[in-house]
Design an enzyme around this catalytic site. Sequence first.
Site, mmCIF file in Angstrom:
data_model
loop_
_atom_site.group_PDB
_atom_site.id
_atom_site.type_symbol
_atom_site.label_atom_id
_atom_site.label_comp_id
_atom_site.label_asym_id
_atom_site.label_seq_id
_atom_site.Cartn_x
_atom_site.Cartn_y
_atom_site.Cartn_z
ATOM 1 N N ALA A 106 46.989 46.839 134.176
ATOM 2 C CA ALA A 106 46.353 47.270 135.263
ATOM 3 C C ALA A 106 46.796 47.567 136.487
ATOM 4 O O ALA A 106 46.293 47.744 137.706
ATOM 5 C CB ALA A 106 44.834 46.507 135.333
ATOM 6 N N SER A 107 48.190 47.325 136.305
ATOM 7 C CA SER A 107 48.952 47.492 137.642
ATOM 8 C C SER A 107 49.142 48.844 138.279
ATOM 9 O O SER A 107 49.491 49.049 139.208
ATOM 10 C CB SER A 107 50.363 46.762 137.597
ATOM 11 O OG SER A 107 51.128 47.360 136.782
ATOM 12 N N ARG A 108 48.996 49.812 137.323
ATOM 13 C CA ARG A 108 49.084 51.391 137.670
ATOM 14 C C ARG A 108 48.484 52.247 136.748
ATOM 15 O O ARG A 108 47.799 51.781 135.516
ATOM 16 C CB ARG A 108 50.512 51.677 137.699
ATOM 17 C CG ARG A 108 51.304 51.412 136.179
ATOM 18 C CD ARG A 108 52.601 52.008 136.562
ATOM 19 N NE ARG A 108 53.389 50.998 137.226
ATOM 20 C CZ ARG A 108 54.308 49.865 136.791
ATOM 21 N NH1 ARG A 108 54.090 49.806 135.349
ATOM 22 N NH2 ARG A 108 54.922 49.260 137.486
ATOM 23 N N ILE A 120 45.678 54.385 134.500
ATOM 24 C CA ILE A 120 44.554 54.516 133.823
ATOM 25 C C ILE A 120 43.699 52.928 134.321
ATOM 26 O O ILE A 120 42.674 52.995 134.464
ATOM 27 C CB ILE A 120 44.518 54.764 132.537
ATOM 28 C CG1 ILE A 120 44.877 56.337 132.461
ATOM 29 C CG2 ILE A 120 43.045 54.584 132.019
ATOM 30 C CD1 ILE A 120 44.778 57.027 130.750
ATOM 31 N N GLY A 121 44.587 52.011 133.868
ATOM 32 C CA GLY A 121 44.007 50.615 133.952
ATOM 33 C C GLY A 121 43.608 50.486 135.355
ATOM 34 O O GLY A 121 42.694 49.686 135.479
ATOM 35 N N LYS A 164 52.431 43.096 133.490
ATOM 36 C CA LYS A 164 53.991 42.526 133.572
ATOM 37 C C LYS A 164 54.461 42.527 134.878
ATOM 38 O O LYS A 164 55.512 41.641 135.269
ATOM 39 C CB LYS A 164 54.907 42.938 132.368
ATOM 40 C CG LYS A 164 54.640 42.847 131.088
ATOM 41 C CD LYS A 164 55.858 43.078 130.131
ATOM 42 C CE LYS A 164 56.128 44.439 130.323
ATOM 43 N NZ LYS A 164 57.156 44.959 129.374
ATOM 44 N N ASP A 196 52.634 39.229 129.701
ATOM 45 C CA ASP A 196 53.288 40.167 128.649
ATOM 46 C C ASP A 196 51.974 39.965 127.519
ATOM 47 O O ASP A 196 52.217 38.750 126.963
ATOM 48 C CB ASP A 196 54.342 39.809 128.527
ATOM 49 C CG ASP A 196 55.317 40.750 127.277
ATOM 50 O OD1 ASP A 196 54.501 41.071 126.409
ATOM 51 O OD2 ASP A 196 56.481 40.913 127.318
ATOM 52 N N TYR A 248 54.742 55.925 116.648
ATOM 53 C CA TYR A 248 54.072 55.650 117.675
ATOM 54 C C TYR A 248 52.478 55.725 117.039
ATOM 55 O O TYR A 248 51.704 55.068 117.497
ATOM 56 C CB TYR A 248 54.403 56.694 118.738
ATOM 57 C CG TYR A 248 53.158 56.695 119.810
ATOM 58 C CD1 TYR A 248 52.952 55.725 120.390
ATOM 59 C CD2 TYR A 248 52.437 58.145 119.772
ATOM 60 C CE1 TYR A 248 52.021 55.803 121.654
ATOM 61 C CE2 TYR A 248 51.486 58.055 120.896
ATOM 62 C CZ TYR A 248 51.387 56.953 121.730
ATOM 63 O OH TYR A 248 50.379 57.202 122.722
ATOM 64 N N LYS A 252 49.463 53.114 117.659
ATOM 65 C CA LYS A 252 48.209 53.608 118.739
ATOM 66 C C LYS A 252 47.127 53.348 117.685
ATOM 67 O O LYS A 252 45.892 52.769 118.109
ATOM 68 C CB LYS A 252 48.702 54.992 119.117
ATOM 69 C CG LYS A 252 47.696 55.100 120.144
ATOM 70 C CD LYS A 252 48.115 54.223 121.455
ATOM 71 C CE LYS A 252 46.924 54.346 122.600
ATOM 72 N NZ LYS A 252 47.512 53.460 123.524
#
Length: 414
Positions: free
Chosen positions: A17-19, A21-22, A41, A73, A167, A171
């Site tokens: 959530a630091s950047r 979409i979150g 993180k 993390d 990937y 996902k």
Amino acid sequence: MLNTGKLAGRTLFITGASRGIGKAIALKAAQDGANIVVAAKTAEPHPKLPGTIYTAAAEIEAAGGKALPCVVDVRDENAVRAAIKSAVEKFGGIDILVNNASAISLTPTEQTDMKRYDLMHNINTRGTFLVSKECIPYLKKSNHAHILNISPPLNMNPIWFGNHVAYTMAKYGMSMCVLGMAREYASANIAVNALWPRTAIYTAAMEMLTGKESDQYSRKPEIMSDAAYAILCKEPKSTNGNFFIDDEVLKAAGISDMKQYACVPENADKLMPDFFLDTPPEQLVEFAAEGSHAASLKKPAASGKIEGLFQKIESLLSEEIIKKTGAVYQFNVKGAEAGVWFADLKNAPGSVGKGEPPATADATLTMDSKHFFDMFSGKLKPASAFMTGKLKISGDLQKAMKLEKLMGGLKSKL
């Protein structure tokens, strides 16, 4: 979407959530007066990506919410448990979990080193499972319990596996958590759902991956935060086990104007579809084109233009391009103007020529000559060409996509 206040006093635990979409989801909930646990993180500024858990927390509180920044993390069980414990001590419990943290590497099998493979699976699949597992005892105590994974529908079309199976597996692991946990915890009144964007979403991470030009065919993160808000405001019993698409959620909520979410409103009808959706290949081509097909046909790639194209590339070489790109490319051109070309944009002063590159190629791009010219002249987006099979890439896909900066320079000269 207007805020209703339904999440006031609710506690959201949001990973990553630091950047991006979150953070957008956090800010939307904060406008209701929600409590947000910023579990990410980044405690110290990242050299290439903006934002830390502390700057995000400051924005959340400025928006009207309460924030608890936690260095997490999601691969670390002890860090996850400690953050959950801190959240419960500060806010009294957890009502909503948003599993947003994710890692991506769009590389084919032979070019996927196991360190990168493990990173994707440990963050995406294992991290989602771990954080959900640790939050569930507290979610069971809430009368408004939700888990929302930012993950795609489980689309078994081989196109989504053939180019980047590692990937896709990682996902889809997040989506399988939705499928299983929705059934497992239905009786506990915990709604477990997934949310995925219809189109590319422009974030700092995407800019780093594909270049600044990607905003031309992307939507803002706010379309995802508005859709997430609409889902999380629902009563848990009314929604469970769904794989939601952002614009479908908003249309169901009465929002018909999707143009407001486009980074470039005039391109609102030419946006790049995201991975994993049932988008017909011809529609992907339509999105890839700049302007109408009729306009593109006015300037067909004439015979001999490929050689001229590489001469233009050579004329554009500069210290700045070498520094920003840092990669060696091999181009296997098929069709009417078949041949092998290279561009060394790693070793100063750089070089371009016919034949195989003098140094090992970081990425090899294979494409028909008619599509090749269209891509370098701006008529075909590289990501769309790749998704529709017009462009084959082996090696480092992220470095391959860095060519978009060079293409931007060529566009005005062709």
